[in-house]
Structures are given as C-alpha cells and as structure tokens.
Enzyme design. Structure first.
Site, PDB file in Angstrom:
ATOM      1  N   LYS A  53       0.843  -1.205   0.000  1.00 30.06           N
ATOM      2  CA  LYS A  53       0.000   0.000   0.000  1.00 30.06           C
ATOM      3  C   LYS A  53       0.873   1.248   0.000  1.00 30.06           C
ATOM      4  O   LYS A  53       0.591   2.221  -0.701  1.00 30.06           O
ATOM      5  CB  LYS A  53      -0.923  -0.013   1.226  1.00 30.06           C
ATOM      6  N   GLN A  97      -4.086  -0.972   9.774  1.00 27.65           N
ATOM      7  CA  GLN A  97      -4.021  -2.318   9.188  1.00 27.65           C
ATOM      8  C   GLN A  97      -4.620  -3.338  10.163  1.00 27.65           C
ATOM      9  O   GLN A  97      -4.205  -3.435  11.313  1.00 27.65           O
ATOM     10  CB  GLN A  97      -2.565  -2.677   8.856  1.00 27.65           C
ATOM     11  N   ASP A 120     -10.445   3.563   4.396  1.00 25.03           N
ATOM     12  CA  ASP A 120     -10.782   2.146   4.219  1.00 25.03           C
ATOM     13  C   ASP A 120     -12.296   1.961   4.105  1.00 25.03           C
ATOM     14  O   ASP A 120     -12.766   0.910   3.669  1.00 25.03           O
ATOM     15  CB  ASP A 120     -10.274   1.329   5.425  1.00 25.03           C
TER      16      ASP A 120
END
Ligand code: NDP
Length: 287
Positions: A53, A97, A120
């Site tokens: 990412k 994460q 997200d």
C-alpha cells in the site's frame, strides 16, 4: 471464451489517474496528499500488505506517515494516536491495518477515525452512508469489485448477484453496492443451506469467505461472472476461494488470485485517499 478480469492492469490505470489528481491538488493547494498508516505488531502478512500500500502511494505521489507500533501497544495509546492523526491537517486519510493484536478493541479504534479520513471505508458512518446511498467513502474491496465490473462492461441491472460472505468489510458492503446498482442480491454465509444450489442461481458470483477453493464447478451457472475476493495461503502461494481451474471454463468472466481483486483493493485505497483530500480541500475553500 472466458474473459480473465485483470486487476493489475485496471489498478495501474486507476493509479495513473490518481497521480494526475495528486499533482493538481499539490499545484492548487501547495499541500501534498498524506496517508497515515498504522501497523501494530509483527504479523508478516500485514507487513507485506502495508508495504504494498505504501509503495502504491509513493508511485502516485501520496506521502505516507508510517506508524509501526509494537504488539503490546495499549488501546489507550492507539486511541491517542488516532486522535493526533484526526487533528493533523497533513493527514488526509488514516489506514489502520487489520487485524490488530487480540488485546485491542478493533471496533473502538476504527470508530475513533474521523469519517472524512476513513479511507478504508470501515466506520459506521461510511457503512451507514453506503446503506443510504449517500455521498461518502466506500469500502475499498467492494468498491474495487464494482469498478472491475464497470470497466469490463458487465451488466448488473436486473441480474442475480450472489455474495458469499457477510463480513462488515467485504460481504455486507458488497451486497449493498450491488443492490444500489439494481442487482437482485442474495447473501450467503456459513449457515446457508446447499450453498452450491444458491450459487448456481448467480449471474454474478462474488466470493469472500476465506476458504480455499470453496467454490467449484458445481456452484456455477454457465456464463456466470465470478469474482474471487478470497486470499488463502497455500504451500505454493496464494489461493482464492474459487477453484479457478474447474470454474473458469464455465464462467463468462473470472478474476484470478493473485492479480484480481487484491490490486484493485489497493487502488481504491489510493483513490479514496485522493477523494478525501479533495473533499477536505474544497471544504477549506468554502469556510
Ligand atoms: P471474514 O472471515 O470476516 O468473513 C467470512 C465470511 O464468509 C463470513 O460471513 C462467513 O460466514 C462466510 N463463510 C465462511 N465460510 C463459509 C462457507 N463454507 N460457506 C458459506 N459462507 C462461509 O472474512 P473477510 O470478509 O474479511 O474476508 C474474506 C476473504 O477475503 C478472506 O480470504 C480475506 O483474506 C479476503 N480478503 C481479500 C481482500 C482483497 O483485497 N482481495 C480484502 C479483504 C479480504 P459467517 O458470517 O456465518 O461466519
């Protein structure tokens, strides 16, 4: 002829467009778009995802703020960090994460992220806006799937879409996005009876169960579009939830694993971060 849906190529196109937007944003505002990345502990798979990412971000010119924390970081410390990132105007998006270590309350951490920085798309606000069909950040994986269907000209309206999996980050938002695109949607889970017969009704089958090769040819209607979200680790590398070899000949289009949904999820993170920055920029201009 079965079409192989190439997530890598489409993700590259998305990144090219994002790079232009990042540059324009910088020229107009004098600010570099920033993504804070929070990784707690030393889960090797998470470390790989974070690295990929961050590399995507670097490629398009998004600055990343790396927060790598030891596995014993307390809930309070994490919440404090999220508060700081929420308040930092150089940070346009926050990525925590998952999974977090067991002692952390993921729900509380995610809920602490400001919805406008929730790139997200995991907060209750983002999910609520998805349900209501209102402007907001959509969860990356389901958004990436929708983008693939659109790019490959796959008709959704009036089609029967079956989603296998009902998680908050994939299955549920996926079913909502398909519903919003006027599909008739069935959602399956571990209590679904006779999964193959339900899946065989699908014109579009999206599988996000986390069970290697759960879906074989007995689950496929001839000509179905098959999207495999699953990532499972096998001895020879990554394996999807779909048995590609037996399913591909029956499908009209199918995503491979790797190289399908995974790269698109990351591309949507980049896109969501750019969108969050653009929105923050225009809000500042209007105040
Ligand atoms: P979860 O474990 O949170 O959810 C899995 C869902 O699948 C649950 O709803 C579960 O049902 C259902 N399920 C599990 N086994 C079966 C079965 N045998 N039959 C029917 N339903 C079943 O997983 P996630 O949604 O987070 O992820 C799913 C998969 O997608 C994983 O492999 C994950 O690694 C991958 N993933 C891939 C991404 C990508 O970018 N490609 C991004 C995110 C995830 P129940 O609710 O009843 O337990």
């Amino acid at each position: 002829m079965t079409r192989i849906i190439d997530g890598n190529s489409l993700a590259a196109i998305v990144r090219e467009q994002a790079a232009i937007q990042v540059q324009e944003f910088e020229q107009q505002t004098g600010t570099t778009i920033g993504l804070a990345v929070v990784l707690v502990g030393d889960d090797p798979a998470s470390a790989v995802y974070v690295r990929m990412k961050e590399s995507d971000c670097a490629q398009v010119g998004i600055r990343t703020f790396d927060h790598r924390l030891p596995a014993d970081t307390s809930q309070a410390e994490l919440l404090d960090l999220i508060d700081c990132l929420n308040a930092d105007s150089a940070v346009h998006g926050i990525l925590v994460q998952l999974p977090l270590p067991d002692h952390c309350d993921e729900e509380e951490i995610i809920a602490r992220i400001l919805p406008e920085k929730d790139v997200d798309g995991f907060t209750a606000t983002s999910l609520g806006l998805t349900i209501r069909g209102q402007d907001g950040i959509r969860a990356c994986t389901p958004l990436g799937v929708m983008r693939m269907l659109d790019y490959y000209g796959i008709d959704i309206e009036g089609k029967h879409a079956v989603v296998v999996g009902r998680s908050t980050i994939v299955g549920k938002p996926q079913s909502l996005l398909l519903l919003a695109a006027n599909a008739t949607v069935t959602v399956c889970h571990s209590y679904t009876q006779d999964l193959p017969s339900v899946c065989r009704q699908a014109d579009i089958l999206v599988v996000a169960a986390g069970s290697a090769k759960l879906i074989d040819k007995s689950c496929i209607k001839c000509g179905a579009v098959v999207i495999d979200v699953g990532i499972n680790r096998g001895e020879d590398g990554l394996i999807g939830d779909v048995d590609f070899e037996s399913v591909a000949p029956l499908a009209s289009a199918i995503t491979p694993v790797p190289g399908g949904v995974g790269p698109m999820t990351r591309a949507m993170l980049v896109e969501n971060t750019v969108q969050a920055a653009l929105k923050a920029g225009s809000l500042r201009q209007n105040t």
